[in-house]
Write a protein that holds these residues in place. Structure first.
Motif, PDB file in Angstrom:
ATOM      1  N   LYS A 110       0.829  -1.203   0.000  1.00 60.70           N
ATOM      2  CA  LYS A 110       0.000   0.000   0.000  1.00 60.70           C
ATOM      3  C   LYS A 110       0.867   1.259   0.000  1.00 60.70           C
ATOM      4  O   LYS A 110       1.808   1.378   0.778  1.00 60.70           O
ATOM      5  CB  LYS A 110      -0.920   0.006   1.231  1.00 60.70           C
ATOM      6  CG  LYS A 110      -1.869  -1.182   1.303  1.00 60.70           C
ATOM      7  CD  LYS A 110      -2.864  -1.179   0.140  1.00 60.70           C
ATOM      8  CE  LYS A 110      -3.860  -2.339   0.262  1.00 60.70           C
ATOM      9  NZ  LYS A 110      -4.824  -2.352  -0.854  1.00 60.70           N
ATOM     10  N   GLY A 111       0.511   2.188  -0.858  1.00 61.69           N
ATOM     11  CA  GLY A 111       1.173   3.481  -0.894  1.00 61.69           C
ATOM     12  C   GLY A 111       0.144   4.588  -0.785  1.00 61.69           C
ATOM     13  O   GLY A 111      -1.043   4.378  -1.032  1.00 61.69           O
ATOM     14  N   ARG A 112       0.604   5.782  -0.400  1.00 61.61           N
ATOM     15  CA  ARG A 112      -0.344   6.867  -0.221  1.00 61.61           C
ATOM     16  C   ARG A 112       0.367   8.208  -0.224  1.00 61.61           C
ATOM     17  O   ARG A 112       1.600   8.292  -0.174  1.00 61.61           O
ATOM     18  CB  ARG A 112      -1.108   6.714   1.085  1.00 61.61           C
ATOM     19  CG  ARG A 112      -0.234   6.808   2.345  1.00 61.61           C
ATOM     20  CD  ARG A 112      -1.087   6.977   3.581  1.00 61.61           C
ATOM     21  NE  ARG A 112      -1.923   8.158   3.449  1.00 61.61           N
ATOM     22  CZ  ARG A 112      -3.071   8.335   4.102  1.00 61.61           C
ATOM     23  NH1 ARG A 112      -3.506   7.402   4.909  1.00 61.61           N
ATOM     24  NH2 ARG A 112      -3.780   9.426   3.948  1.00 61.61           N
ATOM     25  N   ASN A 113      -0.424   9.255  -0.281  1.00 62.45           N
ATOM     26  CA  ASN A 113       0.073  10.605  -0.057  1.00 62.45           C
ATOM     27  C   ASN A 113       0.017  10.850   1.450  1.00 62.45           C
ATOM     28  O   ASN A 113      -1.035  10.759   2.068  1.00 62.45           O
ATOM     29  CB  ASN A 113      -0.799  11.614  -0.798  1.00 62.45           C
ATOM     30  CG  ASN A 113      -0.573  13.047  -0.327  1.00 62.45           C
ATOM     31  OD1 ASN A 113       0.518  13.388   0.137  1.00 62.45           O
ATOM     32  ND2 ASN A 113      -1.590  13.869  -0.434  1.00 62.45           N
ATOM     33  N   ALA A 114       1.155  11.164   2.050  1.00 58.56           N
ATOM     34  CA  ALA A 114       1.230  11.360   3.498  1.00 58.56           C
ATOM     35  C   ALA A 114       1.198  12.833   3.888  1.00 58.56           C
ATOM     36  O   ALA A 114       1.475  13.166   5.036  1.00 58.56           O
ATOM     37  CB  ALA A 114       2.498  10.716   4.046  1.00 58.56           C
ATOM     38  N   ASN A 115       0.859  13.698   2.940  1.00 65.63           N
ATOM     39  CA  ASN A 115       0.808  15.132   3.232  1.00 65.63           C
ATOM     40  C   ASN A 115      -0.603  15.650   2.940  1.00 65.63           C
ATOM     41  O   ASN A 115      -1.078  15.562   1.805  1.00 65.63           O
ATOM     42  CB  ASN A 115       1.827  15.894   2.380  1.00 65.63           C
ATOM     43  CG  ASN A 115       1.887  17.365   2.723  1.00 65.63           C
ATOM     44  OD1 ASN A 115       2.205  17.748   3.845  1.00 65.63           O
ATOM     45  ND2 ASN A 115       1.580  18.224   1.752  1.00 65.63           N
ATOM     46  N   PHE A 116      -1.290  16.183   3.962  1.00 61.96           N
ATOM     47  CA  PHE A 116      -2.667  16.641   3.774  1.00 61.96           C
ATOM     48  C   PHE A 116      -2.720  17.744   2.722  1.00 61.96           C
ATOM     49  O   PHE A 116      -1.992  18.739   2.809  1.00 61.96           O
ATOM     50  CB  PHE A 116      -3.244  17.166   5.090  1.00 61.96           C
ATOM     51  CG  PHE A 116      -4.665  17.645   4.964  1.00 61.96           C
ATOM     52  CD1 PHE A 116      -5.711  16.741   4.856  1.00 61.96           C
ATOM     53  CD2 PHE A 116      -4.954  18.997   4.920  1.00 61.96           C
ATOM     54  CE1 PHE A 116      -7.016  17.174   4.717  1.00 61.96           C
ATOM     55  CE2 PHE A 116      -6.254  19.443   4.787  1.00 61.96           C
ATOM     56  CZ  PHE A 116      -7.291  18.535   4.687  1.00 61.96           C
ATOM     57  N   ASN A 117      -3.574  17.579   1.721  1.00 64.45           N
ATOM     58  CA  ASN A 117      -3.657  18.567   0.637  1.00 64.45           C
ATOM     59  C   ASN A 117      -5.085  18.817   0.155  1.00 64.45           C
ATOM     60  O   ASN A 117      -5.316  19.120  -1.005  1.00 64.45           O
ATOM     61  CB  ASN A 117      -2.795  18.117  -0.549  1.00 64.45           C
ATOM     62  CG  ASN A 117      -3.286  16.815  -1.167  1.00 64.45           C
ATOM     63  OD1 ASN A 117      -3.839  15.959  -0.470  1.00 64.45           O
ATOM     64  ND2 ASN A 117      -3.084  16.649  -2.456  1.00 64.45           N
ATOM     65  N   GLY A 118      -6.052  18.693   1.065  1.00 61.05           N
ATOM     66  CA  GLY A 118      -7.415  19.042   0.681  1.00 61.05           C
ATOM     67  C   GLY A 118      -8.418  17.955   0.987  1.00 61.05           C
ATOM     68  O   GLY A 118      -8.097  16.905   1.549  1.00 61.05           O
ATOM     69  N   GLU A 119      -9.659  18.206   0.558  1.00 62.00           N
ATOM     70  CA  GLU A 119     -10.775  17.337   0.941  1.00 62.00           C
ATOM     71  C   GLU A 119     -10.671  15.929   0.363  1.00 62.00           C
ATOM     72  O   GLU A 119     -11.243  14.997   0.918  1.00 62.00           O
ATOM     73  CB  GLU A 119     -12.085  17.984   0.498  1.00 62.00           C
ATOM     74  CG  GLU A 119     -12.184  18.208  -1.006  1.00 62.00           C
ATOM     75  CD  GLU A 119     -13.503  18.848  -1.409  1.00 62.00           C
ATOM     76  OE1 GLU A 119     -14.411  18.880  -0.556  1.00 62.00           O
ATOM     77  OE2 GLU A 119     -13.616  19.312  -2.554  1.00 62.00           O
ATOM     78  N   GLY A 120      -9.968  15.755  -0.737  1.00 64.20           N
ATOM     79  CA  GLY A 120      -9.837  14.424  -1.325  1.00 64.20           C
ATOM     80  C   GLY A 120      -8.577  13.708  -0.914  1.00 64.20           C
ATOM     81  O   GLY A 120      -8.208  12.693  -1.527  1.00 64.20           O
ATOM     82  N   PHE A 121      -7.931  14.187   0.131  1.00 61.29           N
ATOM     83  CA  PHE A 121      -6.669  13.625   0.609  1.00 61.29           C
ATOM     84  C   PHE A 121      -6.776  12.132   0.891  1.00 61.29           C
ATOM     85  O   PHE A 121      -5.866  11.357   0.567  1.00 61.29           O
ATOM     86  CB  PHE A 121      -6.239  14.390   1.862  1.00 61.29           C
ATOM     87  CG  PHE A 121      -5.240  13.690   2.731  1.00 61.29           C
ATOM     88  CD1 PHE A 121      -3.915  13.621   2.353  1.00 61.29           C
ATOM     89  CD2 PHE A 121      -5.623  13.112   3.930  1.00 61.29           C
ATOM     90  CE1 PHE A 121      -2.977  12.977   3.156  1.00 61.29           C
ATOM     91  CE2 PHE A 121      -4.700  12.475   4.737  1.00 61.29           C
ATOM     92  CZ  PHE A 121      -3.371  12.405   4.343  1.00 61.29           C
ATOM     93  N   HIS A 122      -7.889  11.699   1.475  1.00 59.12           N
ATOM     94  CA  HIS A 122      -8.045  10.297   1.856  1.00 59.12           C
ATOM     95  C   HIS A 122      -8.127   9.375   0.649  1.00 59.12           C
ATOM     96  O   HIS A 122      -7.944   8.162   0.759  1.00 59.12           O
ATOM     97  CB  HIS A 122      -9.299  10.126   2.718  1.00 59.12           C
ATOM     98  CG  HIS A 122     -10.578  10.431   1.984  1.00 59.12           C
ATOM     99  ND1 HIS A 122     -10.977  11.722   1.702  1.00 59.12           N
ATOM    100  CD2 HIS A 122     -11.525   9.619   1.456  1.00 59.12           C
ATOM    101  CE1 HIS A 122     -12.125  11.694   1.045  1.00 59.12           C
ATOM    102  NE2 HIS A 122     -12.471  10.437   0.875  1.00 59.12           N
ATOM    103  N   GLU A 123      -8.416   9.931  -0.538  1.00 61.02           N
ATOM    104  CA  GLU A 123      -8.529   9.112  -1.735  1.00 61.02           C
ATOM    105  C   GLU A 123      -7.194   8.899  -2.434  1.00 61.02           C
ATOM    106  O   GLU A 123      -7.089   8.042  -3.312  1.00 61.02           O
ATOM    107  CB  GLU A 123      -9.494   9.768  -2.729  1.00 61.02           C
ATOM    108  CG  GLU A 123     -10.910   9.949  -2.218  1.00 61.02           C
ATOM    109  CD  GLU A 123     -11.800  10.616  -3.245  1.00 61.02           C
ATOM    110  OE1 GLU A 123     -11.377  10.719  -4.414  1.00 61.02           O
ATOM    111  OE2 GLU A 123     -12.907  11.039  -2.897  1.00 61.02           O
TER     112      GLU A 123
END
Length: 368
Positions: A203-216
């Motif tokens: 699993k990989g992800r964006n670990a920097n919050f960048n808006g409402e779609g961050f969790h996607e």
């Protein structure tokens, strides 16, 4: 080290890990590649080292409480209020030694991560461009002529060079079981080496919050044998629809996306580092306008067909002109050319940003 001390350390470590596991899976301590193993070993070393320090402090604290506790007979107690030079030197040197003991392996691990893993240095890395866009990841394989969305295939036992950039907001590329995170920024291309030692899906992800779609903004890393990787790449390049500039521009519009595969890459018509303003033209092509995410009445309208012609190759990054750099365009079938990618210039740009040298030069030019 005594058996008692070993038992205490082991017990404390188990308790500490149990507390952390309540917050989620400890994938960073379940490495599947040499980069992640080095970083995991550093984490464990730091935890044990700090636990020894804490345990030592508690033992000394207990001794002080017992040995110097208040007694009924204090007639012969004459405290010495003068300083003790040896003791003062000792408690000054101890923190210095602690910092050195933590700093040396940390620096070594950080610098080792900037190069391909040495255990397989005889193999050339697979080069994959990872471009983040709100809120998805776009992976480009210049040698294989493939582009994927929200998933990436890599071969096992071979280094992978991810070249990170962002089409819009700053993000952080992170695959916990393969290695630490690194930021992807607009107008920059950052290098990140990873490697998988065994097959599987990570699993990989964006670990920097960048808006409402961050969790996607998540993706899967599928590690497979070299043979299976080549078979997948050949099938994807011949059976997938062609990536056109219209399709890519539509992908840049904020929102989630399912996993997709295309033949060809967007590197054939845009260099995101050279043209960080490209994304705004892509918005205009489809009539998309940024709205206030907190306004429930805000309406987003997107045209089915592009309203403007495709954007030609353009340079809007002032640092490219400053360093005499040309846009990095890789035509489909041309493959990756290291001499085109300005790694030294990108490093200089990174240093300039950190030292604020570029902003100073801009201010001086404006003053003149």
């Amino acid at each position: 080290m005594s058996k008692l001390l070993k038992s205490l350390l082991l017990t404390a470590l188990v308790v500490f890990m149990g507390i952390l596991s309540g917050c989620g899976d400890l994938t960073v301590l379940n490495p599947k590649g040499p980069v992640a193993k080095d970083q995991s070993n550093l984490i464990i070393y730091s935890i044990i080292f700090m636990m020894i320090i804490v345990l030592t402090i508690f033992v000394l604290f207990t001794i002080m409480l017992v040995k110097y506790r208040e007694r009924q007979d204090t007639s012969n107690y004459e405290p010495d209020m003068h300083g003790m030079v040896k003791l003062e030197i000792l408690w000054t040197l101890i923190p210095v030694a602690i910092v050195i003991a933590l700093a040396i392996p940390t620096v070594k691990t950080i610098y080792a991560g900037e190069e391909a893993p040495k255990v397989t240095s005889h193999k050339d890395p697979v080069v994959i461009y990872a471009t983040s866009a709100d809120w998805k990841w776009i992976f480009s394989y210049p040698d294989e002529g493939i582009e994927t969305v929200n998933y990436v295939h890599i071969p096992t036992d071979r280094p992978v060079l991810f070249k990170l950039t962002s089409a819009d907001t700053m993000t952080s590329f992170w695959v916990p079981q393969l290695g630490g995170q690194k930021y992807a920024m607009s107008g920059m291309t950052m290098n990140l080496y990873l490697q998988a030692d065994e097959e599987g899906t990570f699993k990989g992800r964006n670990a920097n919050f960048n808006g409402e779609g961050f969790h996607e903004q998540r993706f899967n890393v599928i590690a497979q044998s070299e043979k299976d990787f080549k078979s997948w790449a050949e099938k994807a390049s011949t059976e997938s629809p062609e990536l056109t500039q219209d399709i890519y521009d539509r992908l840049l519009i904020p929102g989630g996306s399912k996993e997709k595969t295309y033949s060809g890459t967007h590197l054939a018509f845009v260099d995101p580092a050279a043209d960080p303003e490209y994304v705004f033209y892509a918005y205009k092509r489809y009539g998309y306008e940024l709205t206030n995410p907190h306004d429930p009445d805000a309406k987003v309208e997107i045209s089915d067909e592009p309203l403007l012609p495709p954007r030609p190759v353009t340079v809007t990054n002032p640092q490219f002109e400053r360093h005499d750099m040309e846009p990095m365009i890789i035509k489909n079938g041309e493959g990756y050319h290291q001499d085109k990618h300005y790694d030294k210039e990108m490093k200089k740009m990174e240093d300039d940003i950190q030292t604020n040298e570029f902003n100073k030069k801009e201010s001086d030019d404006a003053g003149e």
